[in-house]
Design an enzyme around this catalytic site. Structure first.
Site, mmCIF file in Angstrom:
data_model
loop_
_atom_site.group_PDB
_atom_site.id
_atom_site.type_symbol
_atom_site.label_atom_id
_atom_site.label_comp_id
_atom_site.label_asym_id
_atom_site.label_seq_id
_atom_site.Cartn_x
_atom_site.Cartn_y
_atom_site.Cartn_z
ATOM 1 N N SER A 254 -4.074 4.403 5.739
ATOM 2 C CA SER A 254 -4.075 3.261 4.813
ATOM 3 C C SER A 254 -2.649 2.936 4.392
ATOM 4 O O SER A 254 -1.807 3.815 4.267
ATOM 5 C CB SER A 254 -4.904 3.606 3.582
ATOM 6 O OG SER A 254 -4.197 4.540 2.780
ATOM 7 N N LYS A 255 -2.435 1.662 4.188
ATOM 8 C CA LYS A 255 -1.088 1.234 3.810
ATOM 9 C C LYS A 255 -0.696 1.793 2.451
ATOM 10 O O LYS A 255 0.471 1.953 2.152
ATOM 11 C CB LYS A 255 -1.029 -0.290 3.788
ATOM 12 C CG LYS A 255 -1.118 -0.904 5.177
ATOM 13 C CD LYS A 255 -1.187 -2.419 5.081
ATOM 14 C CE LYS A 255 -1.732 -2.992 6.378
ATOM 15 N NZ LYS A 255 -2.226 -4.360 6.185
#
Length: 486
Positions: A250-251
């Site tokens: 995930s960013k």
RNA sequence: GCCCCUAUCGUCUAGAGGCCCAGGACGCGGCCCUCUCAAGGCCAAAACCGGGGUUCGAAUCCCCGUAGGGGCACCA
């Protein structure tokens, strides 16, 4: 692998944020596939979510793809014969076809509000298909009341749907586990399911290569193709990229999830695509000794890319291996080309770059850096007027005293000053014997000089460094160090 | 909870029933080279998730567990 249709594949991101590393990999596999079969690689922007679409994100996607060298043959910026390539500009088409489905009784209007839907979802698993019971008279009545509606797809209640995945083989879903998905939202925009099928059909997409997370919607898509009586493209789901710790990357938790991390971080696009080729697919070419070739270009990969050989399990993202690969690609580059790429990191660090100087420095660091940005720490001193402040402790090598060091530096100074020329070979021919005369190993002597001249304990090779710096500057710095040791 | 996918060294992978007491790469450890740091060379340690089948023979095929991942929105 390919049927009779011309190969046309697409990458269809939604412009809701930074381009994801998994997105780049999906794009790469599509690109590889198109190049392998002499087909077209199409870029389509799926901006049907009005709430989440971000204006600036589209440019970021195009930049990221271009940076990676994944050139597209048709797309929003360059056009093509199947445009427009932005879904928000194609809504009339989607409405036309959703109406066609409603007319044929293959889709129906649903008037539930979001709140009602939330309650229904809690009681049943998802939507309970209640609006299927509505008659056309009911529709007319609701319409007269001004109630907004969505259009849902009528999934067959019985039977099963099987599609064949190019990487996994046949996959079967029971129809009663499928949802009557929304095709057209009450704001008049299509959902992914509708827009995707309509566009793929009219853009004559032959093969769909997308991430694994789409497997559950594939049977719905197949049913839609059947409803329209359109030929379904062949389909492949490639595994997701996982974070090093296992979960979905995930960013938020993993900066390396966004492509900008690599662009800013001094990674070479050649290395990133090389790395991504081997995440989920094996290049599988052997060298003369029979070992697998690890380093190759995406063009080489395109010659033998085989979607059916993509692995079917999720893969973790190994940043360390990418960094190694980046170093390998740096070493493979022509030094002048490398110098051009080294300019930006130096400027980003606030340094003024003299290109001629950089071209001379580059060969000294080419095999010493993994990332382009590493040049700043290793060789930034070439581009600063002065070196970092040093102390006596920095200067005095292990097992030596300050007075010893001072004397040794003085003698080195005298020799260097007396040299007929300041080439690195002359320096070495003069200083190596000096170490021996002083009863020293070369190490300590050169270390003292290195710190004096570069301000760092680690630097490119000393004599080449001094040659580039020039006699005047090198001697001035040694003199300064001698003073410090008084 | 329901559905789906997957399962070989720490990681990426090779392995399409005998060529495998499992090969390569990164990383790790050691040695060599060496002006620092790298690069390079050499060596080593390190894996078939478990249990049942099928077969003369299974990492490879089947089943069951287990574990991981993905999906169940008027997001894509």
């Amino acid at each position: 692998m390919t049927d009779s249709r011309p190969v046309r594949v697409r990458f269809a991101p939604s412009p809701t944020g930074d381009l994801h590393i998994g997105g780049i990999r999906t794009a790469l596999f599509n690109w590889l596939f198109a190049r392998r079969y002499g087909g077209k690689f199409i870029l389509r922007i799926e901006d049907t979510d009005q709430k989440r679409t971000k204006e600036e994100s589209q440019a970021g996607i195009l930049n990221g793809l271009a940076w990676a060298g994944l050139n597209w043959d048709e797309g929003p910026d360059i056009g093509g014969s199947y445009g427009p390539y932005i879904q928000s500009e194609r809504v009339a088409l989607y409405r036309q076809w959703v109406n066609w489905l409603v007319d044929k009784d293959l889709a129906y209007r649903a008037y539930e509000t979001p709140d009602e839907l939330a309650i229904i979802a809690k009681l049943h698993q998802g939507y309970d298909r209640r609006a299927r019971e509505l008659t056309r008279d009911d529709w007319a009545r609701f319409d007269a009341e001004g109630k907004p509606f969505a259009v849902r797809f009528k999934i067959p209640l019985l039977g099963e749907t099987t599609f064949t995945d190019m990487v996994r083989g046949p996959i079967t879903f029971q129809n009663d586990k499928l949802q009557d998905v929304v095709l057209l939202k009450s704001d008049g925009f299509p959902t992914y399911h509708l827009a995707n099928i309509v566009d793929d059909h009219f853009m004559e997409i032959s093969h769909i290569i997308r991430a694994e997370e789409w497997i559950p919607s594939a049977p719905i898509h197949k049913l839609l193709y059947e409803a329209f009586n359109w030929e379904m493209p062949q389909i492949a789901h490639v595994p997701v990229i996982l974070a090093p710790d296992g979960g979905k990357i995930s960013k938020r938790k993993h900066p390396e999830a966004a492509i900008s991390y690599f662009i800013k971080g001094g990674y070479l696009p050649e290395a990133v695509t090389n790395f991504l080729c081997n995440v989920g697919w094996n290049y599988g070419v052997l060298d003369a000794e029979g070992n697998e070739v690890q380093i190759f270009t995406k063009e080489q990969a395109a010659e033998i890319f085989d979607i059916s050989r993509v692995t079917n399990n999720g893969t973790k993202f190994d940043l360390v291996k990418l960094q190694w690969l980046n170093g390998e690609h740096i070493r493979l580059m022509n030094p002048v080309e490398l110098a051009k790429r080294l300019r930006q990191p130096l400027e980003d660090a606030g340094l003024t770059v003299d290109m001629d100087l950089l071209i001379r420095v580059t060969p000294l660091i080419q095999e010493r850096i993994k990332l382009l940005n590493d040049i700043v720490e290793l060789a930034g001193f070439f581009f600063r007027g002065e070196i970092k402040p040093i102390t006596v402790t920095d200067l005095v090598p292990k097992k030596m005293t300050a007075p010893q060091t001072r004397s040794v530096l003085q003698q080195a100074y005298d020799r260097l000053a007396a040299l007929p020329d300041f080439s690195h070979t002359s320096q070495e021919e003069s200083l190596r014997p000096l170490a021996e005369e002083l009863g020293l190993k070369p190490g300590p002597l050169f270390t003292a000089i290195r710190v004096a001249v570069t301000g760092q304990p680690v630097s490119p090779p000393l004599f080449e460094t001094m040659e580039i710096l020039g006699r005047e500057l090198a001697l001035a710095r040694i003199a300064h160090a001698i003073q410090l040791l008084q």
